[in-house]
Scaffold this motif. Structure first.
Motif, PDB file in Angstrom:
ATOM      1  N   ASP A 149      28.775   9.691  33.531  1.00  0.00           N
ATOM      2  CA  ASP A 149      29.499   9.597  34.798  1.00  0.00           C
ATOM      3  C   ASP A 149      28.520   9.809  35.950  1.00  0.00           C
ATOM      4  OD1 ASP A 149      32.487   9.468  34.084  1.00  0.00           O
ATOM      5  OD2 ASP A 149      31.682  11.005  32.756  1.00  0.00           O
ATOM      6  N   ILE A 150      27.552  10.708  35.740  1.00  0.00           N
ATOM      7  CA  ILE A 150      26.548  10.977  36.765  1.00  0.00           C
ATOM      8  C   ILE A 150      25.180  10.977  36.091  1.00  0.00           C
ATOM      9  CG2 ILE A 150      25.709  12.666  38.454  1.00  0.00           C
ATOM     10  CD1 ILE A 150      28.562  13.729  38.669  1.00  0.00           C
ATOM     11  N   VAL A 151      24.243  10.211  36.651  1.00  0.00           N
ATOM     12  CA  VAL A 151      22.860  10.215  36.165  1.00  0.00           C
ATOM     13  C   VAL A 151      21.975  10.759  37.277  1.00  0.00           C
ATOM     14  CG1 VAL A 151      20.895   8.745  35.551  1.00  0.00           C
ATOM     15  CG2 VAL A 151      23.141   8.281  34.554  1.00  0.00           C
ATOM     16  N   VAL A 152      21.094  11.683  36.921  1.00  0.00           N
ATOM     17  CA  VAL A 152      20.171  12.247  37.902  1.00  0.00           C
ATOM     18  C   VAL A 152      18.754  12.010  37.398  1.00  0.00           C
ATOM     19  CG1 VAL A 152      19.431  14.388  39.026  1.00  0.00           C
ATOM     20  CG2 VAL A 152      21.854  14.020  38.534  1.00  0.00           C
ATOM     21  N   PHE A 153      17.872  11.515  38.266  1.00  0.00           N
ATOM     22  CA  PHE A 153      16.508  11.215  37.824  1.00  0.00           C
ATOM     23  C   PHE A 153      15.505  11.500  38.930  1.00  0.00           C
ATOM     24  CE2 PHE A 153      13.597   7.609  35.970  1.00  0.00           C
ATOM     25  CZ  PHE A 153      12.878   8.546  35.231  1.00  0.00           C
ATOM     26  N   ASN A 154      14.620  12.458  38.653  1.00  0.00           N
ATOM     27  CA  ASN A 154      13.434  12.670  39.483  1.00  0.00           C
ATOM     28  C   ASN A 154      12.295  12.086  38.648  1.00  0.00           C
ATOM     29  OD1 ASN A 154      11.252  13.527  40.951  1.00  0.00           O
ATOM     30  ND2 ASN A 154      11.602  15.722  40.643  1.00  0.00           N
ATOM     31  N   PRO A 155      11.936  10.849  38.878  1.00  0.00           N
ATOM     32  CA  PRO A 155      11.081  10.109  37.940  1.00  0.00           C
ATOM     33  C   PRO A 155       9.596  10.365  38.162  1.00  0.00           C
ATOM     34  CG  PRO A 155      11.685   8.707  39.774  1.00  0.00           C
ATOM     35  CD  PRO A 155      12.323  10.051  40.045  1.00  0.00           C
ATOM     36  N   PRO A 156       8.786   9.892  37.252  1.00  0.00           N
ATOM     37  CA  PRO A 156       7.361   9.825  37.560  1.00  0.00           C
ATOM     38  C   PRO A 156       7.199   8.686  38.571  1.00  0.00           C
ATOM     39  CG  PRO A 156       7.805   9.183  35.252  1.00  0.00           C
ATOM     40  CD  PRO A 156       9.117   9.356  35.929  1.00  0.00           C
ATOM     41  N   TYR A 157       6.910   9.029  39.841  1.00  0.00           N
ATOM     42  CA  TYR A 157       6.972   8.017  40.899  1.00  0.00           C
ATOM     43  C   TYR A 157       5.646   7.768  41.612  1.00  0.00           C
ATOM     44  CZ  TYR A 157       7.492  12.332  43.592  1.00  0.00           C
ATOM     45  OH  TYR A 157       7.312  13.590  44.090  1.00  0.00           O
ATOM     46  N   VAL A 158       4.581   8.470  41.192  1.00  0.00           N
ATOM     47  CA  VAL A 158       3.311   8.311  41.894  1.00  0.00           C
ATOM     48  C   VAL A 158       2.635   7.009  41.459  1.00  0.00           C
ATOM     49  CG1 VAL A 158       1.025   9.336  42.268  1.00  0.00           C
ATOM     50  CG2 VAL A 158       3.048  10.812  42.018  1.00  0.00           C
ATOM     51  N   PRO A 159       2.240   6.154  42.424  1.00  0.00           N
ATOM     52  CA  PRO A 159       1.556   4.915  42.040  1.00  0.00           C
ATOM     53  C   PRO A 159       0.252   5.243  41.317  1.00  0.00           C
ATOM     54  CG  PRO A 159       2.249   4.834  44.330  1.00  0.00           C
ATOM     55  CD  PRO A 159       2.471   6.244  43.871  1.00  0.00           C
ATOM     56  N   THR A 160       0.049   4.631  40.159  1.00  0.00           N
ATOM     57  CA  THR A 160      -1.186   4.860  39.400  1.00  0.00           C
ATOM     58  C   THR A 160      -1.665   3.524  38.850  1.00  0.00           C
ATOM     59  OG1 THR A 160       0.211   5.378  37.473  1.00  0.00           O
ATOM     60  CG2 THR A 160      -0.715   7.251  38.662  1.00  0.00           C
ATOM     61  N   VAL A 161      -2.963   3.441  38.581  1.00  0.00           N
ATOM     62  CA  VAL A 161      -3.526   2.193  38.084  1.00  0.00           C
ATOM     63  C   VAL A 161      -2.935   1.851  36.722  1.00  0.00           C
ATOM     64  CG1 VAL A 161      -5.664   1.020  37.466  1.00  0.00           C
ATOM     65  CG2 VAL A 161      -5.644   2.683  39.345  1.00  0.00           C
TER      66      VAL A 161
END
Ligand SMILES: C[S@@+](CC[C@H](N)C(=O)[O-])C[C@H]1O[C@@H](n2cnc3c(N)ncnc32)[C@H](O)[C@@H]1O
Ligand SMILES: [Zn+2]
Ligand SMILES: [Zn+2]
Lengths: 282, 147
Positions: A149-161
């Motif tokens: 019903d609810i999804v929470v995501f603090n993702p790996p978001y740092v741009p990397t090669v």
């Protein structure tokens, strides 16, 4: 390093409204080994503050109070477990009810173990949600369609090669053969490395969202940074069609070396909502 | 991991998702642990609509529990409605469900997919759904060719 149980809200540049929402205690994560598990940071706290802000908790309570069926909250990438423990412990304040199920997923097995402990410690009092467990898996791969019903995501978001290779079944027999240091740096790298534009993992989760979210009530909170181009992510979701709405519901300014972070709330909208009072987008 | 979790799990192999055989996953060599959770009939009743009864029966049998053949038909309850009117037979079922789904934790063992045969290990209460490297890349499991 000693950690404060209660984070300092001034460090997170939140809006006044969000600040008023930060009265709920932050779960303790002092047992978490930061050599191999992502330690709670500004992004984690922004997520807590946003979800418990008066506007978001009112939105969630409205959405979930009237349906008697128990809602399920899935956190993807729990790390220390701080976010899932917070939601589990404060379900009443956030969702307006305690008959709620919570479940976590992380690709890092140590994060799963840490999450179990963080949730247990935060939920000693009687009124909290029902925590099911934390699963060691890639995103929502092991869950049935439509369950969240609810999804929470603090993702790996740092741009990397490059993206670190995902963990596989073989890796999780994490044994002495592998150099501990090498293994730990890979686990940490998995917690922040987002590949191109920092979007490679988020993109995979966005592909899974329509499958995993409940068809009527589903809501997702996804944290992004400026380099992820949140505006174009929002545009893409709008292109999913009328059954979806997307809104930026929390942000922090540039502070202490952190770049601007933003939280997108992506939600399904019912047929009548779509026809009539479709919420205005930013 | 609580047994109730099983109601939401399936095989991580993409090709298995559409097969009815991939749900529920099957317990093997499970070591269980009982915990103590306050019985809350309203909570259980409001979980019922989310539960596939046939699947719960399969899981219960595998773990040595029993639940009745029929899912109890109890209307959802809001916070103000009383739970006093629950029939004794339903009450008994709810208590059995409470013990099985909420109070029982799996500590060790395996969850097996009925479609591809893949075994997911559970260690110290954490189920591991990471696929072997060849599976992750190709989303196919060699056994899948056997049926
Ligand atoms: C930025 S950290 C957030 C941790 C925690 N939720 C918080 O807010 O402090 C990202 C987490 O996602 C996990 N992760 C990365 N890739 C994943 C994947 N493909 N599937 C599941 N979890 C993943 C990492 O191991 C890490 O714990
Ligand atoms: Zn399978
Ligand atoms: Zn197969």
């Amino acid at each position: 390093m000693a950690r404060l149980d209660r984070h300092d809200p001034i460090k997170v540049a939140v809006t006044l409204e969000n600040y008023l929402g930060t009265m709920l205690p932050t779960p303790s994560t002092s047992h978490v080994n930061s050599d191999r598990i992502y330690e709670p940071a500004e992004d984690s706290f922004l997520l807590l503050d946003t979800i418990s802000s008066p506007t978001e908790s009112a939105f969630l309570a409205r959405r979930f109070a009237h349906n008697l069926e128990v809602p399920l909250v899935l956190e993807v990438g729990t790390g220390s477990g701080v976010v899932l423990a917070f939601i589990t412990a404060h379900a009443l304040e956030i969702l307006g009810r305690t008959d709620v199920l919570t479940v976590g997923v992380d690709i890092n097995p140590f994060a799963c173990t840490a999450t179990e402990q963080t949730v247990m410690q935060a939920c000693r009092e009687t009124s909290h949600a029902m925590y099911l467990g934390c699963l060691n898996a890639d995103l929502s791969s092991c869950l049935r369609h439509g369950v969240a019903d609810i999804v929470v995501f603090n993702p790996p978001y740092v741009p990397t090669v490059e993206l670190p290779r995902l963990l596989t079944a073989e890796d999780s027999n994490l044994c002495a053969e592998i150099d501990a240091f090498e293994q730990e740096s890979r686990l940490l790298s998995l917690s922040y490395s987002g590949g191109k534009d920092g979007m490679e993992v988020v993109d995979r989760l966005l592909d899974e969202l329509p499958l995993i979210l409940n068809e009527e009530r589903g809501v997702a909170y996804i944290l992004l940074c400026q380099q992820n181009k949140p505006g174009s992510v929002a545009q893409r979701i709008e292109d999913w069609g009328r059954g979806w709405s997307v809104e930026a519901v929390g942000q922090s300014g540039k502070t202490g070396g952190w770049e601007k972070l933003q939280i997108l709330r992506i939600c399904r909208i019912g047929v009548d909502e779509a026809l009539g009072r479709r919420p205005l987008l930013h | 991991m609580k047994i109730l979790t099983t109601s939401f799990l399936t095989c991580a192999v993409k090709a298995c998702k559409s097969s009815p055989l991939s749900f529920p996953l099957h317990y093997k060599d499970a070591e269980l642990e009982q915990s103590d959770i306050a019985y809350n009939p309203r909570f259980l009743i409001n979980i019922l609509p989310r539960i596939d009864w046939d699947a719960v029966r399969v899981t219960a049998t595998e773990l040595g529990f029993t639940v009745p053949e029929e899912k109890p038909e109890l209307p959802a309850l809001d916070a103000s409605s009383s739970t006093d009117t629950i029939e004794p037979a339903d009450e008994k079922t709810l208590r059995e469900l409470h013990t099985l789904l909420l109070e029982t934790e799996v500590r060790e063992g395996k969850l097996v997919c009925g479609n591809c045969g893949h075994e997911y290990k559970i260690k110290e209460g954490i189920a591991n759904f990471l696929l072997p490297s060849h599976l992750g890349e190709f989303e196919l499991f060699p056994f899948c060719f056997l049926h």
